[in-house]
Design an enzyme around this catalytic site. Structure first.
Site, mmCIF file in Angstrom:
data_model
loop_
_atom_site.group_PDB
_atom_site.id
_atom_site.type_symbol
_atom_site.label_atom_id
_atom_site.label_comp_id
_atom_site.label_asym_id
_atom_site.label_seq_id
_atom_site.Cartn_x
_atom_site.Cartn_y
_atom_site.Cartn_z
ATOM 1 N N LYS A 145 35.391 45.377 49.826
ATOM 2 C CA LYS A 145 36.472 44.296 49.002
ATOM 3 C C LYS A 145 37.946 44.969 49.206
ATOM 4 O O LYS A 145 37.734 46.170 48.737
ATOM 5 C CB LYS A 145 36.076 44.091 47.507
ATOM 6 C CG LYS A 145 37.304 43.403 46.839
ATOM 7 C CD LYS A 145 36.905 43.058 45.369
ATOM 8 C CE LYS A 145 38.093 42.258 44.622
ATOM 9 N NZ LYS A 145 37.776 41.937 43.236
ATOM 10 N N GLU B 274 45.106 39.882 32.363
ATOM 11 C CA GLU B 274 44.071 41.157 32.769
ATOM 12 C C GLU B 274 44.534 42.300 31.766
ATOM 13 O O GLU B 274 45.187 42.990 31.937
ATOM 14 C CB GLU B 274 43.967 41.472 34.073
ATOM 15 C CG GLU B 274 42.802 42.461 34.594
ATOM 16 C CD GLU B 274 42.549 42.633 36.014
ATOM 17 O OE1 GLU B 274 41.956 43.312 36.192
ATOM 18 O OE2 GLU B 274 43.462 42.063 36.817
ATOM 19 N N GLU C 276 32.693 39.035 44.042
ATOM 20 C CA GLU C 276 34.201 39.757 43.796
ATOM 21 C C GLU C 276 34.012 40.207 42.341
ATOM 22 O O GLU C 276 34.478 41.691 42.188
ATOM 23 C CB GLU C 276 35.240 38.594 43.961
ATOM 24 C CG GLU C 276 36.585 39.271 43.888
ATOM 25 C CD GLU C 276 37.674 38.034 44.115
ATOM 26 O OE1 GLU C 276 38.902 38.463 43.745
ATOM 27 O OE2 GLU C 276 37.284 37.127 44.631
ATOM 28 N N GLU D 152 45.274 30.296 47.201
ATOM 29 C CA GLU D 152 44.713 30.829 45.946
ATOM 30 C C GLU D 152 46.169 31.774 45.312
ATOM 31 O O GLU D 152 46.485 31.535 44.242
ATOM 32 C CB GLU D 152 43.760 31.898 45.874
ATOM 33 C CG GLU D 152 43.395 32.673 44.602
ATOM 34 C CD GLU D 152 42.126 33.542 44.661
ATOM 35 O OE1 GLU D 152 42.224 34.515 44.147
ATOM 36 O OE2 GLU D 152 41.279 33.007 45.106
ATOM 37 N N LYS E 23 48.108 30.904 41.798
ATOM 38 C CA LYS E 23 48.408 31.969 40.854
ATOM 39 C C LYS E 23 49.797 31.985 40.171
ATOM 40 O O LYS E 23 50.247 32.528 39.403
ATOM 41 C CB LYS E 23 47.963 33.364 41.309
ATOM 42 C CG LYS E 23 46.542 33.638 41.330
ATOM 43 C CD LYS E 23 45.932 34.908 41.962
ATOM 44 C CE LYS E 23 44.513 35.021 41.813
ATOM 45 N NZ LYS E 23 43.928 36.506 42.393
#
Length: 437
Positions: free
Chosen positions: A195, A245, A289, A422, A426
């Site tokens: 990743k 987050e 992910e 994406e 966002k």
């Protein structure tokens, strides 16, 4: 009576008080908007922090002490409780990679012990003046505190953002982005680095400067379930974020962290959004992910915590997107410091990749821009409590530009154009506030 007058009266009594060390003078106040209060001030640095749970909000002015070397953060832990009854609280940020961080005024690390704090806990708000007294600085420190209190200004109302044409320049552009993603997905690379989070910066040229406090006030109602923070070390530069987050929250030895990775859009229709959430929960690429993130976090906590528990997958719904989230609760070993936690947990694979060292090296090799504080760790540290958010959904504001940042996790099954979309998804909430959409 002016709001700071009771603090000036408390300050006058300190001449007969023999205590030394860190002291906090405080008095209840009534302030409607902390960003509006900061908008009225002329002292720097100016710092704003609003917790995702909405019950904790801080506005800070001035500086007693600053830390600009990440290695010096260890000195903030293990302190005896001051005679004044509470530990000092430092606010600041750590770059995504402190070894590659050259943003002017921000650098690899900058934490501030402020002179003035406006603290809201629930429905209670206090104005606070901080002092650090020694036998040698007593008069000078009290004079500096009095000067800072007398310089406080009334709050101003935040205003709507001025409509203006916005010229956008992306770095990397779409062709370069496709090349970057394809490089990550090359079989020899993917076998070593499962990743990598690649990022893009989008620079918006401004004909008219935005006020940072108007900007964060415009973003806040559109980005619920997020941390909101601003670091403004001078009038020329501000770093703002509406981050969903959490990196971690530590209350004594209790630690809360999370794996937030995996994204799908929202459309605004409740039934369709529920279907999309179910799709996200079942999607192999997004589950992979997220699994890479929470597995890495749990591994890094093994030497620091007695226990660590992983929740079932959840959906965090934001205005334009929804994320896959798994919460982690841990109990730390005695003596574990915030410097150790930051070194262990930052950056998580949600913003960097895994393995950490190899993914960071690939990011530096591929990305044309320096991340600086984007994807860094921003928050506050005191002996009893620390809280950090990951600096995503963020922007760097200058008088002539606003640069927005977004990233996407590239794993097996990723498609370059879908990941580019994406990035736009966002940033949609932040951009929507600017274009009034």
């Amino acid at each position: 009576m002016l709001a700071h007058t009771p603090l000036l009266l408390q300050l006058d009594t300190l001449s007969a008080d023999p205590r030394t060390g860190f002291l906090r003078l405080r008095h209840p106040v009534d302030v409607t908007s902390l960003p509006g209060w900061l908008k009225g001030q002329t002292q720097y640095p100016q710092i704003y922090w609003h917790a995702r749970e909405r019950d904790r909000e801080f506005a800070c002015l001035g500086s007693l002490q600053e830390i600009r070397d990440p290695a010096a953060l260890a000195a903030l832990s293990g302190q005896a409780k001051p005679e004044g009854g509470s530990w000092p609280r430092y606010y600041g940020g750590l770059a995504f990679d402190p070894d590659h961080a050259h943003w002017p005024e921000f650098g690899p690390c900058r934490f501030v012990l402020p002179r003035i704090e406006l603290i809201r806990q629930g429905n209670h708000t206090e104005l606070v003046c901080n002092l650090w007294l020694t036998d040698d600085n007593r008069e000078a420190e009290m004079a500096a505190a009095r000067e800072a209190l007398n310089a406080l200004q009334p709050a101003l109302a935040t205003a709507p953002l001025p409509p203006q044409p916005l010229t956008r320049q992306d770095s990397p552009d779409l062709p370069r982005w496709r090349q970057m993603v394809e490089a990550v997905l090359a079989p020899d690379s993917l076998s070593r680095i499962p990743k990598v989070v690649l990022s893009r910066q989008s620079r918006l040229a401004l004909a008219q400067a935005y006020d940072p406090w108007d900007l964060i006030a415009a973003w806040q109602p559109l980005s619920l379930n997020c941390f909101h923070f601003v670091f403004r070390f001078s009038p020329e530069q501000s770093f703002l974020a509406c981050s969903p987050e959490r990196l971690y929250r530590r209350q004594e030895r209790a630690l809360a962290t999370e794996a937030l990775a995996g994204t799908i859009v929202r459309c605004g229709d409740a039934q369709r959004d529920a279907e999309l959430a179910a799709q996200l929960l079942a999607d192999n690429k997004n589950r992979l992910e997220n699994r890479l993130v929470h597995a890495d976090i749990l591994t890094r906590l093994e030497g620091l915590a007695d226990t660590a528990e992983l929740s079932e997958p959840q959906i965090l719904s934001l205005r334009r997107v929804q994320h896959l989230k798994r919460e982690i609760q841990a109990h730390l070993h005695p003596g574990v410091t915030d410097a150790q936690l930051l070194a262990a947990l930052h950056p998580t694979p949600a913003v960097g990749g895994c393995p950490r060292r190899k993914s960071k090296a690939l990011i530096h090799a591929l990305e044309p821009q320096e991340r600086g504080w984007y994807a860094g760790a921003c928050g506050l540290i005191s002996e009893d409590v620390a809280e950090f958010a990951v600096a995503i959904r963020c922007g760097r504001l200058a008088p002539d530009s606003l640069t927005l940042f977004a990233g996407a996790g590239i794993v097996e099954g990723s498609e370059p154009d879908a990941e580019w979309q994406e990035l736009d998804d966002k940033l949609a909430t932040l951009l929507g506030a600017l274009t009034h959409e």
